[in-house]
Design a protein around this motif. Structure first.
Motif, PDB file in Angstrom:
ATOM      1  N   LYS A  36      -5.516   5.230  -2.686  1.00 25.72           N
ATOM      2  CA  LYS A  36      -4.925   4.061  -3.333  1.00 25.72           C
ATOM      3  C   LYS A  36      -4.926   2.899  -2.349  1.00 25.72           C
ATOM      4  O   LYS A  36      -4.826   3.088  -1.147  1.00 25.72           O
ATOM      5  CB  LYS A  36      -3.494   4.358  -3.782  1.00 25.72           C
ATOM      6  N   ASP A  73      -9.953  -6.042  -0.098  1.00 22.20           N
ATOM      7  CA  ASP A  73      -9.479  -4.722  -0.499  1.00 22.20           C
ATOM      8  C   ASP A  73      -9.078  -3.939   0.748  1.00 22.20           C
ATOM      9  O   ASP A  73      -9.860  -3.836   1.693  1.00 22.20           O
ATOM     10  CB  ASP A  73     -10.616  -3.998  -1.234  1.00 22.20           C
ATOM     11  N   GLU A  88      -3.966 -15.010  -1.840  1.00 19.79           N
ATOM     12  CA  GLU A  88      -3.022 -13.936  -1.496  1.00 19.79           C
ATOM     13  C   GLU A  88      -3.248 -13.461  -0.067  1.00 19.79           C
ATOM     14  O   GLU A  88      -2.283 -13.195   0.664  1.00 19.79           O
ATOM     15  CB  GLU A  88      -3.176 -12.777  -2.472  1.00 19.79           C
ATOM     16  N   ARG A 117      -7.725  -0.194   1.826  1.00 15.52           N
ATOM     17  CA  ARG A 117      -7.480   1.176   1.366  1.00 15.52           C
ATOM     18  C   ARG A 117      -8.123   2.175   2.312  1.00 15.52           C
ATOM     19  O   ARG A 117      -8.903   1.807   3.173  1.00 15.52           O
ATOM     20  CB  ARG A 117      -7.978   1.390  -0.054  1.00 15.52           C
ATOM     21  N   ILE A 161      -4.795  -1.830  -2.127  1.00 16.61           N
ATOM     22  CA  ILE A 161      -4.425  -3.106  -2.737  1.00 16.61           C
ATOM     23  C   ILE A 161      -5.630  -4.039  -2.675  1.00 16.61           C
ATOM     24  O   ILE A 161      -6.461  -3.945  -1.772  1.00 16.61           O
ATOM     25  CB  ILE A 161      -3.211  -3.760  -2.040  1.00 16.61           C
ATOM     26  N   THR A 162      -5.710  -4.917  -3.662  1.00  8.69           N
ATOM     27  CA  THR A 162      -6.729  -5.960  -3.660  1.00  8.69           C
ATOM     28  C   THR A 162      -6.023  -7.307  -3.651  1.00  8.69           C
ATOM     29  O   THR A 162      -4.966  -7.475  -4.267  1.00  8.69           O
ATOM     30  CB  THR A 162      -7.661  -5.866  -4.876  1.00  8.69           C
ATOM     31  N   LEU A 163      -6.614  -8.245  -2.926  1.00  7.94           N
ATOM     32  CA  LEU A 163      -6.036  -9.576  -2.781  1.00  7.94           C
ATOM     33  C   LEU A 163      -7.123 -10.622  -2.971  1.00  7.94           C
ATOM     34  O   LEU A 163      -8.239 -10.467  -2.464  1.00  7.94           O
ATOM     35  CB  LEU A 163      -5.440  -9.748  -1.379  1.00  7.94           C
TER      36      LEU A 163
END
Length: 77
Positions: A56, A43, A64, A45, A58-60
């Motif tokens: 906000k 994660d 990914e 952020r 992003i999660t991977l």
């Protein structure tokens, strides 16, 4: 630390590192986070100083993150 917000829960399983810090103390971090009790994901952020608020992000999953790492390694900076 497990945080229970109105609609979701999250637990930072591992702090991998801090990328930057704003003058107000918020940090951009890469962490391994479990969302709503699910398997942890990587994660990225912004977080308030005590992780009580977040921006906000992003999660991977692992695949990914590996693909992102490969892309970054190809870049000329």
């Amino acid at each position: 630390m497990v945080i229970d917000m109105a609609d979701f829960k999250y637990e930072i399983k591992e702090t991998i590192g801090t990328i930057s810090e704003s003058p107000k103390g918020w940090t951009k971090e890469l962490n391994l986070v479990s969302w709503n009790g699910k398997a942890p994901k990587f994660d990225l952020r912004d977080w308030a100083p005590e992780h009580e608020k977040m921006g906000k992000g992003i999660t991977l999953n692992t695949d990914e993150l590996k693909a992102l790492k490969d892309l970054l390694n190809q870049m000329e900076l």
